[in-house]
Design an enzyme around this catalytic site. Structure first.
Site, PDB file in Angstrom:
ATOM      1  N   ASP A  55       1.457   5.388 -11.663  1.00 47.10           N
ATOM      2  CA  ASP A  55       1.675   4.575 -12.847  1.00 47.10           C
ATOM      3  C   ASP A  55       0.486   4.514 -13.806  1.00 47.10           C
ATOM      4  O   ASP A  55       0.654   4.093 -14.937  1.00 47.10           O
ATOM      5  CB  ASP A  55       2.111   3.161 -12.466  1.00 47.10           C
ATOM      6  CG  ASP A  55       1.151   2.497 -11.495  1.00 47.10           C
ATOM      7  OD1 ASP A  55       0.055   3.043 -11.262  1.00 47.10           O
ATOM      8  OD2 ASP A  55       1.493   1.430 -10.967  1.00 47.10           O
ATOM      9  N   ARG A 294       1.801  -4.352 -14.642  1.00 46.49           N
ATOM     10  CA  ARG A 294       2.515  -3.219 -15.230  1.00 46.49           C
ATOM     11  C   ARG A 294       3.355  -3.610 -16.425  1.00 46.49           C
ATOM     12  O   ARG A 294       3.321  -4.736 -16.888  1.00 46.49           O
ATOM     13  CB  ARG A 294       3.397  -2.565 -14.156  1.00 46.49           C
ATOM     14  CG  ARG A 294       2.584  -2.070 -13.004  1.00 46.49           C
ATOM     15  CD  ARG A 294       3.218  -1.004 -12.189  1.00 46.49           C
ATOM     16  NE  ARG A 294       4.427  -0.445 -12.723  1.00 46.49           N
ATOM     17  CZ  ARG A 294       5.224   0.334 -12.016  1.00 46.49           C
ATOM     18  NH1 ARG A 294       4.911   0.612 -10.766  1.00 46.49           N
ATOM     19  NH2 ARG A 294       6.313   0.827 -12.542  1.00 46.49           N
ATOM     20  N   TYR A 302      -1.524  -3.386  -4.230  1.00 43.06           N
ATOM     21  CA  TYR A 302      -1.958  -2.569  -3.096  1.00 43.06           C
ATOM     22  C   TYR A 302      -2.532  -3.540  -2.082  1.00 43.06           C
ATOM     23  O   TYR A 302      -3.458  -4.294  -2.404  1.00 43.06           O
ATOM     24  CB  TYR A 302      -3.032  -1.570  -3.516  1.00 43.06           C
ATOM     25  CG  TYR A 302      -2.508  -0.461  -4.402  1.00 43.06           C
ATOM     26  CD1 TYR A 302      -1.815   0.610  -3.839  1.00 43.06           C
ATOM     27  CD2 TYR A 302      -2.717  -0.476  -5.771  1.00 43.06           C
ATOM     28  CE1 TYR A 302      -1.332   1.638  -4.644  1.00 43.06           C
ATOM     29  CE2 TYR A 302      -2.234   0.545  -6.584  1.00 43.06           C
ATOM     30  CZ  TYR A 302      -1.547   1.596  -6.013  1.00 43.06           C
ATOM     31  OH  TYR A 302      -1.074   2.611  -6.805  1.00 43.06           O
ATOM     32  N   PRO A 398      -4.090   6.087  -3.504  1.00 39.44           N
ATOM     33  CA  PRO A 398      -3.606   5.976  -4.889  1.00 39.44           C
ATOM     34  C   PRO A 398      -4.306   4.920  -5.729  1.00 39.44           C
ATOM     35  O   PRO A 398      -4.098   4.866  -6.937  1.00 39.44           O
ATOM     36  CB  PRO A 398      -2.132   5.591  -4.713  1.00 39.44           C
ATOM     37  CG  PRO A 398      -2.098   4.847  -3.422  1.00 39.44           C
ATOM     38  CD  PRO A 398      -3.187   5.429  -2.557  1.00 39.44           C
TER      39      PRO A 398
END
Lengths: 725, 725
Positions: A55, A294, A302, A398
């Site tokens: 993302d 987001r 996370y 990530p």
């Protein structure tokens, strides 16, 4: 492996076959579509479900997406990223205070100010893939789309033809799966989309072998769905478990750690005050959380998982596991049992870490779990005919938001080289620079992630406490992050001396490794040209220089003649350039096919240092404002680098690039925006420019553009893809 | 006129019928689609050929186009204008020097610096119409598109029902022409698109009468293609020869001059150095030229024509003709014979004017000729049920680039009012403000064009010459242009006191007519709110305040509580607001249907004056950061108006708006971005806000949204159209 011999199978040709339509494959496809090279792109998935849900878009990625449309070219879907993504402004750190209470311990800008005209944004990978697909259709005139589901079954390289630039030296057997319904990986949970795919790794080879065996041995085999694609080049952008990489026999180097993390994409219900900022949260002893706000109201978490079921068979006894990942022993604790990871389990861990703040979730969109590891492929190509990119070359944790970005940048590097070679404009040799340039980036990335993920997963040191002997010093962590953000922005990638980069006219590298030019003391050779405003002589409009250096496949020669009014001799030099550049045996004409517009291959742009009100366009020589076969003048090759603007403040590109207004300079920029070379502003400098192109370009005398013709009657010619062959 | 009685004709209902799909009709349609009101839009043309080819987009128009998508909302096609249009930076003046030689006599910024975040751009009207059509589809969920070719034949208003808000008081008989092939106006030249339509003005009424006569009198008439549309409101955006206006019996006031101009859209071949700037060129005695550089390489030329054939029958003997344009006598020289105007003739005139510069043309795209005149309709509506807009209300010479802009702004004004009334949120009375607000603008426009076009068409005064007694003083002309650019930007439109604008708390108007508020000394009430950056408390992102005030149909109440840290009493006041705003009988709840989100009708936004690092989001009362039925928090109602930013410099919206950081203020902004009222920051101020809404809003207690339901489970709720009913 050998190519299939069944005579009933259909055969076809294309210049480039891309296997895998994630962001890495799609970026390559966008380049090829933009440059007008014949290619195909296949994917084994039947729809856009994807196994990685990245993302983050870093500054350099945003610059690159923008470079496919600039500020005056047709709007492309890729422009949407900057607008629709959630802009990341600030990163907040939370860690225990002296009493072990979670407090905000620091704030840093999420993107280092001044590093780019963009800041990091966060947007769902699905949007990015959609925008790429739209752009590919747009650039290829609706001729190319992703073909899916298509499975590659066999690949073979004719090594004897590998040196022949025009040879279709690679054969790939593919199968159209649309009638098979074989392509969907099963998911553990049907209720919520997640990343816990049951990989059919073990059975994969057998599965492929069976498919092609039937085809060869069964005289009644149904050959209709099979096709042998003859191609000049193949790109495997087919993910961490890359089939192409396995066919090339390349093993990944790397390791897996004992740290296990979960991921949730959901709308949080919380009283944590920084939930719309990027946050690094270290709890006293419950692990860590990273918060990534987001688009819309979604937040990605996370979350470090403390207790996870593991498969004891995958346990190793070594103190720290390092080595070949094909070894099934994963780490000292063993590989996690991914089927036991549920959203509820991940949330429970987050709630512990974020105490005393409340955290509940609604609108869960996606979840996954992973064990931190770093792996890199030691080779990125075979015989400069088959390449791999993206997750096929490097995998890691990530959290730094690097995976998709570096994967796209791999093919942003490779794409223009393939286009130049396929068109017969440049020699095969330039393809070797793909591995030499990108392998270094991949290794830096792995080292970066190795360091950061361990600091993130480690226990925090409690301030002024002497009881905890070990632990991550939070001040160190914040500093590492700030430094890491520079790397993570993607803007400091530095390509070494090669056939495409000439650092001969540079100072010794500084402490950050930057090789600044003698003639442009703030321009590091081998790095992307940082943008600055310049003013069009013809209409005074301020342009970002990079919007004039679009990703359309052309090299640029930027001529900085200095202040031509204060130093009339500089204008005389420029007048001498006119004859030089018109000469057939000099670079400007030499590498351009006869039926192409004069700046189709090498675009020469002049940026002077005189206030544009003090000079007229016709004071400058013809090459700075040429006319075409109809007499139409190109007004967009002559700029002033200095002066006031009505709406955007004062401009001084000379100051910004460290170019002396008396001496001037010449800068060569590659089609991907990286500085190839800087040289001095005189005829000798032009010779040096010629020598640079001589190393890898193919003289075009008498050659005509072969396939698509350029529509020379098109008034849009200054903005349409000029290299379309 | 009466409605047709033939029982075989089909009947249908819609809230609003828009007749004419040029920019004015399309803007109205975009509003209605955005707000979720049922409507239809018809056009008699079968495709997108249009009789007016406007190309200039002024600052305010760009602001408005942007307001339909903001910075975080889905990208809409309307975002393309700013990117794809040719930006106009500088205007150059050319006129004779002492020797009669053409020289550059001045340069001014084309857009006054600081007047807007946008500058004027030029782009083909066809693009703009396409973007509107895409946006209408987008906002209406593909439910509405332009129906064409559809011809309106009859319109009747049931005057007895005009006061009943829910009545379908207007009937329109329309005919679907798709089977007829009647709709294309004939062009003089088939070779090049042009604006010289053979208007069938004289025969038009007869033509219409025949069509409906057949329908009524012939028992075997084919009724299939006919339809009676029952609507609450009708908008006639059907051009200079408006059928709707004629049905309402409204005659235009105005005049026609003897000045004749031609227009060419082409790629010039020239050595004139300012061809990519907007230019006003006065020749010594060959007339004038205006140069408008456009997208790609095109340039539009407005060229004064010296010798043109005229129709003597249209000549009048009056020294200066003034009066009703239905009078066929056009001017002292007579109406021009448009069939004699050719591109070659126009070019020849331009060549004379621009001597000694060379001018040839290639790639001719379009041409036309026109006789300068100014006309305005004395009325814009009938019974607040049928409205006219755009060219149907005002026509003038095109050189100032105003026509399309003012036409779009007409319906940007009307559209939100129709939406509020159709939804039963506001009373019918607000519709009267359409004419009262826009007729003044139209008259200003006519006066502006009258002055400028005469200065443009007049002979220039030669510097230091006493031989020429008359002539236009070039210095005066440049000054008039600079001042005119302020008007032409569209940003200084000022709506008078009305049911929707309350100027009670303002100083006496200044010399520019601005009524500044007592409480926000740089905010003129009745004008559009100038944008400034504000920082989201939740994530620190700088937003243009207008990107938080999107055109979605909502009113905004902007609360400026001042510096709540330096003045804790200001925070106490804010806490008192919480209970006030939660009360059922106060404006925030009173006018909102029970099944709508709390800010669907009136959106309350708080902008404090404390550095956002010195306060936490939870220091503020609940209404500034409310949660929805699922517990999801809306983080986008609380901002800081001051402070440093990482990437965009220092921000101080309080300073920019002239708001005292101790006293604070409250600003009401209309759905179209105009300031309705400014009042003081205390409970008395909130009462004043309530009194403002009391004048025209309809209490919604117990009412539910009737048609489309709001998708309350939608995580996109903060960016999707909230008013969709």
């Amino acid at each position: 492996m050998t190519a299939p011999t069944n005579p009933k199978i259909k055969h076809s040709n294309t210049d480039v076959l891309i296997i895998g339509a994630g962001p890495s494959g799609l970026m390559a496809a966008t380049w090829l579509a933009r440059a007008g090279v014949p290619f195909r792109i296949i994917d084994k998935r039947s729809n856009e479900i994807f196994s990685g849900q990245a993302d983050g878009l870093q500054c350099r990625s945003l610059e690159v997406l923008k470079s496919f449309s600039g500020s005056t070219f047709d709007m492309t879907a890729l422009d949407s990223a900057w607008k629709m993504g959630n802009h990341m402004i600030e990163m907040c750190f939370w860690s225990p205070d002296e009493n072990g209470q979670l407090v905000r311990s620091g704030r840093i800008p999420d993107t280092i100010p001044g590093i780019s005209r963009f800041q990091q944004v966060v947007i769902h990978q699905g949007y990015i893939e959609k925008w790429f697909e739209e752009s590919i259709k747009h650039f290829s005139g609706n001729e190319v789309h992703v073909e899916r589901p298509y499975l590659p079954l066999n690949i073979s390289i004719d090594e004897t033809a590998a040196e022949d630039q025009d040879a279709y030296a690679v054969e790939v057997l593919v199968k159209d799966l649309s009638k098979d319904n074989l392509s969907q990986p099963e998911q553990f949970s049907a209720k919520v989309a997640n990343g816990l795919y049951r990989q059919f790794e073990g059975d994969q080879e057998k599965f492929y072998a069976n498919l092609s065996a039937d085809l060869e041995n069964d005289p009644n085999a149904n050959t209709e769905d099979y096709e042998v694609i003859h191609c000049k080049y193949v790109l495997g952008s087919d993910g961490a478990h890359s089939w192409v990489r396995k066919q090339l026999g390349i093993d990944m180097d790397g390791e897996t750690t004992d740290f296990v993390w979960g991921v949730l994409d959901m709308v949080p219900i919380t009283d944590f005050p920084d939930i719309r900022n990027r946050c690094g949260i270290h709890s006293k002893d419950s692990g860590s959380v990273m918060v990534i706000p987001r688009e819309n109201d979604l937040v990605r978490f996370y979350i470090q998982l403390k207790e996870v079921d593991r498969d004891p068979a995958t346990k190793t006894d070594k103190a720290e596991y390092t080595g070949n990942v094909n070894d099934k022993k994963a780490s000292t604790k063993g590989r996690i049992d991914r089927s036991k990871i549920t959203p509820e389990l991940i949330l429970k861990n987050a709630q512990e870490i974020m105490k005393p703040f409340k955290l509940e979730m609604t609108d869960l969109h996606w979840f996954t779990g992973y064990q931190i590891g770093q792996r890199v492929s030691p080779r990125f190509d075979k015989l400069s005919r088959v390449f791999i990119s993206g997750d096929a070359c490097h995998t890691h944790s990530p959290k730094a938001g690097q995976g998709m970005n570096v994967s796209m940048m791999d093919t942003f590097n490779l794409g223009f080289k393939l286009a130049l070679v396929c068109k017969g404009l440049a020699k095969l040799d330039i393809l070797k620079t793909y591995e030499s340039e990108r392998l270094g980036v991949a290794r830096d990335l792995i080292a970066f992630d190795h360091k950061l993920s361990r600091m993130f997963s480690g226990k925090p040191m409690i301030p002024n406490s002497k009881t905890l002997e070990e632990g991550v010093d939070m001040d160190e962590f914040h500093k590492a992050f700030l430094k890491g953000n520079e790397f993570a922005s993607g803007t400091i990638v530095d390509y070494a001396d090669s056939i495409l980069v000439d650092k001969s006219n540079t100072e010794e590298p500084d402490s950050d490794g930057r090789a600044f030019s003698y003639f442009a003391s703030k321009v590091p050779v081998g790095r992307r040209l940082q943008t600055n405003l310049i003013l069009a002589q013809a209409d005074g409009r301020p342009y970002h220089i990079v919007d004039r250096l679009l990703s359309d496949g052309r090299f640029r020669v930027l001529i900085f003649p200095g202040d031509v009014k204060a130093h009339p001799e500089n204008l005389e030099t420029l007048n001498k350039f006119d004859a030089y550049l018109q000469a057939k045996d000099h670079f400007s004409k030499k590498y351009t096919p006869v039926n192409a517009l004069d700046n189709s291959v090498i675009d020469v742009i002049t940026i002077h240092a005189t206030n544009r009100h003090d000079v007229e366009i016709f004071d400058f020589p013809e090459f700075t404002r040429p006319v075409d076969f109809k007499g139409r003048r190109d007004y967009w090759r002559l700029y002033s680098g200095v002066g006031p603007t009505y709406h955007e403040g004062d401009v001084d590109a000379y100051e910004a690039y460290g170019i002396d207004k008396k001496k001037g300079a010449i800068i060569i920029v590659r089609p991907d925006g990286y500085v190839s070379k800087v040289t001095e502003y005189n005829l000798g400098g032009l010779d040096e420019v010629g020598n640079y192109f001589e190393r890898f370009m193919i003289p075009q005398e008498g050659k005509v553009l072969p396939k698509r013709s350029i529509d020379v009657d098109d008034t849009d010619r200054f903005t349409k893809p000029l290299l379309a062959v």
